[in-house]
Design a protein around this motif. Structure first.
Motif, PDB file in Angstrom:
ATOM      1  N   TYR A  80      50.168  35.251  36.954  1.00 51.47           N
ATOM      2  CA  TYR A  80      50.194  35.852  38.280  1.00 51.47           C
ATOM      3  C   TYR A  80      51.537  35.660  38.994  1.00 51.47           C
ATOM      4  O   TYR A  80      51.661  35.960  40.185  1.00 51.47           O
ATOM      5  N   ALA A  81      52.541  35.163  38.306  1.00 45.09           N
ATOM      6  CA  ALA A  81      53.820  34.854  38.954  1.00 45.09           C
ATOM      7  C   ALA A  81      54.605  36.126  39.272  1.00 45.09           C
ATOM      8  O   ALA A  81      54.589  37.096  38.502  1.00 45.09           O
ATOM      9  N   GLY A  82      55.306  36.102  40.392  1.00 47.93           N
ATOM     10  CA  GLY A  82      56.238  37.167  40.730  1.00 47.93           C
ATOM     11  C   GLY A  82      55.604  38.544  40.674  1.00 47.93           C
ATOM     12  O   GLY A  82      54.558  38.804  41.273  1.00 47.93           O
ATOM     13  N   LYS A  83      56.249  39.431  39.913  1.00 46.34           N
ATOM     14  CA  LYS A  83      55.759  40.805  39.774  1.00 46.34           C
ATOM     15  C   LYS A  83      54.951  40.993  38.488  1.00 46.34           C
ATOM     16  O   LYS A  83      54.831  42.113  37.976  1.00 46.34           O
ATOM     17  N   ARG A  84      54.388  39.892  37.982  1.00 44.61           N
ATOM     18  CA  ARG A  84      53.693  39.971  36.703  1.00 44.61           C
ATOM     19  C   ARG A  84      52.512  40.946  36.748  1.00 44.61           C
ATOM     20  O   ARG A  84      52.286  41.697  35.801  1.00 44.61           O
ATOM     21  N   ILE A  85      51.755  40.948  37.844  1.00 46.60           N
ATOM     22  CA  ILE A  85      50.620  41.866  37.944  1.00 46.60           C
ATOM     23  C   ILE A  85      51.103  43.311  37.893  1.00 46.60           C
ATOM     24  O   ILE A  85      50.531  44.150  37.186  1.00 46.60           O
ATOM     25  N   GLN A  86      52.164  43.600  38.640  1.00 48.65           N
ATOM     26  CA  GLN A  86      52.709  44.964  38.632  1.00 48.65           C
ATOM     27  C   GLN A  86      53.159  45.362  37.232  1.00 48.65           C
ATOM     28  O   GLN A  86      52.876  46.468  36.763  1.00 48.65           O
ATOM     29  N   HIS A  87      53.837  44.436  36.534  1.00 46.57           N
ATOM     30  CA  HIS A  87      54.313  44.743  35.180  1.00 46.57           C
ATOM     31  C   HIS A  87      53.147  44.952  34.224  1.00 46.57           C
ATOM     32  O   HIS A  87      53.172  45.866  33.391  1.00 46.57           O
ATOM     33  N   PRO A 128      49.691  25.879  40.508  1.00 47.63           N
ATOM     34  CA  PRO A 128      49.536  24.617  41.248  1.00 47.63           C
ATOM     35  C   PRO A 128      49.384  24.872  42.747  1.00 47.63           C
ATOM     36  O   PRO A 128      50.131  25.662  43.335  1.00 47.63           O
ATOM     37  N   GLN A 129      48.375  24.239  43.336  1.00 48.52           N
ATOM     38  CA  GLN A 129      48.101  24.399  44.765  1.00 48.52           C
ATOM     39  C   GLN A 129      47.935  25.874  45.169  1.00 48.52           C
ATOM     40  O   GLN A 129      48.261  26.278  46.295  1.00 48.52           O
ATOM     41  N   ASP A 130      47.465  26.698  44.230  1.00 50.15           N
ATOM     42  CA  ASP A 130      47.234  28.128  44.494  1.00 50.15           C
ATOM     43  C   ASP A 130      48.487  28.827  45.017  1.00 50.15           C
ATOM     44  O   ASP A 130      48.423  29.714  45.878  1.00 50.15           O
ATOM     45  N   ARG A 131      49.611  28.477  44.438  1.00 52.06           N
ATOM     46  CA  ARG A 131      50.880  28.988  44.965  1.00 52.06           C
ATOM     47  C   ARG A 131      50.976  30.507  44.882  1.00 52.06           C
ATOM     48  O   ARG A 131      51.719  31.127  45.665  1.00 52.06           O
ATOM     49  N   TYR A 132      50.259  31.145  43.949  1.00 48.14           N
ATOM     50  CA  TYR A 132      50.352  32.599  43.795  1.00 48.14           C
ATOM     51  C   TYR A 132      49.196  33.348  44.448  1.00 48.14           C
ATOM     52  O   TYR A 132      49.167  34.588  44.415  1.00 48.14           O
ATOM     53  N   LEU A 133      48.243  32.660  45.043  1.00 43.92           N
ATOM     54  CA  LEU A 133      47.022  33.304  45.510  1.00 43.92           C
ATOM     55  C   LEU A 133      47.290  34.327  46.611  1.00 43.92           C
ATOM     56  O   LEU A 133      46.837  35.483  46.525  1.00 43.92           O
TER      57      LEU A 133
END
Length: 328
Positions: free
Chosen positions: A95-102, A128-133
């Protein structure tokens, strides 16, 4: 309750029995395997399926590509569900950065389309700590506003094999927290007679989603083939630890003792039970061959009577009340 179209999400009406394409990614590769998978998909459309459920992680995109080939033959007939959250490539997290878009761009290429009707977040791990939520919640709403997706989906509570009450409760609480952040339009979950009932904030998942105006996709109604036997069931059982395998085998023995060993009858009961649970839910069935698809659709028969529903529900509650693993 028949097989007329139901509203799964805003603007999305689909027939309540669809196809779950996880096995397409695991089936025999090569021309023969593709031909068999496409024949099974076509048979599902001929039988009336309008919802096709796949994922970028099923065969690392192979399932999506096969569905895409089918979509070229039936461009107006299908509603598409896909998922994201397990493949990360070179990114630090799925789920980091633009991973979902890619990943969505790759999914759209695989499916040979410019839009999926439901896009499901298939993992509750947001780093960690839901940083991408919060970022993911914003991205999903943006994709919906731009009409690359029709509805935001979220996987329901999920506990691994052998999970006891404490671990299952943690999974349910985790789902509730993610649900509040994501605010999905649809929840995707596994549902069958052998699974523990998911309780969310004091009510079962069916009632919870209904109260929130959220659609529900019920997968694995035949418990990954455990209700009908065969090689798939043998593989699943062989992968369980001894105590978990004994528990599942005990449940199956009790099921057969109560209702008999006739696979077609058990299939009808299991599918009709899911189809009749709620008007806001649709059910998707797994398959490997066209024959399996045809047997599921043609063997439905009339809706279950109130007495049949009561007996099946009472037995399912009894089965699921023990300390046993959730089928995942």
């Amino acid at each position: 309750m028949g097989l007329e179209p139901r509203q799964l999400a805003r603007g999305l009406w689909t027939r309540p029995l669809g196809l779950h394409c996880a096995r397409l990614g695991d089936s025999v590769t090569g021309r023969d395997g593709d031909a068999r998978s496409l024949a099974a998909l076509r048979r599902g459309i001929e039988c009336g399926a309008t919802l096709v459920d796949t994922s970028d992680s099923y065969g690392h995109g192979r399932s999506e590509r096969l569905v895409g080939r089918l979509l070229r033959e039936f461009p107006e007939a299908l509603h598409l569900v896909s998922k994201v959250g397990h493949l990360r490539g070179s990114a630090p997290h799925p789920y980091a950065g633009k991973r979902i878009q890619h990943q969505l761009e790759q999914t759209l290429d695989n499916l040979y389309t410019d839009r999926v009707d439901v896009y499901v977040l298939d993992s509750h791990d947001f780093g960690p700590q839901d940083r991408y939520l919060d970022l993911v919640a914003e991205q999903m709403r943006t994709l919906r506003e731009l009409e690359y997706i029709g509805a935001v989906g979220l996987r329901g509570p999920h506990a691994p094999y052998g999970a006891g009450p404490t671990e299952r409760k943690a999974a349910e609480d985790r789902f509730a927290a993610v649900f509040r952040a994501i605010r999905p339009d649809v929840v995707w979950t596994r549902c069958n007679v052998l699974l523990p009932v998911s309780q969310v904030e004091g009510e079962d998942l069916v009632a919870f989603t209904r109260r929130h105006g959220v659609g529900l996709i019920l997968a694995s109604p035949l418990a990954h083939g455990l209700l009908v036997g065969g090689t798939g069931a043998d593989r699943l059982l062989s992968g369980l630890a001894g105590s978990a395998r004994d528990t599942v085998c005990g449940r199956l023995a009790a099921l057969h003792q109560r209702f008999g060993d006739a696979p077609r009858w058990l299939v009808r009961m299991a599918l009709r039970w899911c189809l009749q649970r709620a008007a806001h839910a649709v059910t998707v069935i797994g398959f490997s061959t066209a024959q399996q698809v045809e047997e599921a659709f043609t063997g439905l028969g009339p809706p279950l009577s109130e007495e049949e529903l009561r007996v099946w529900e009472e037995f399912s509650v009894t089965l699921r009340s023990g300390e046993s693993p959730a089928l995942s």
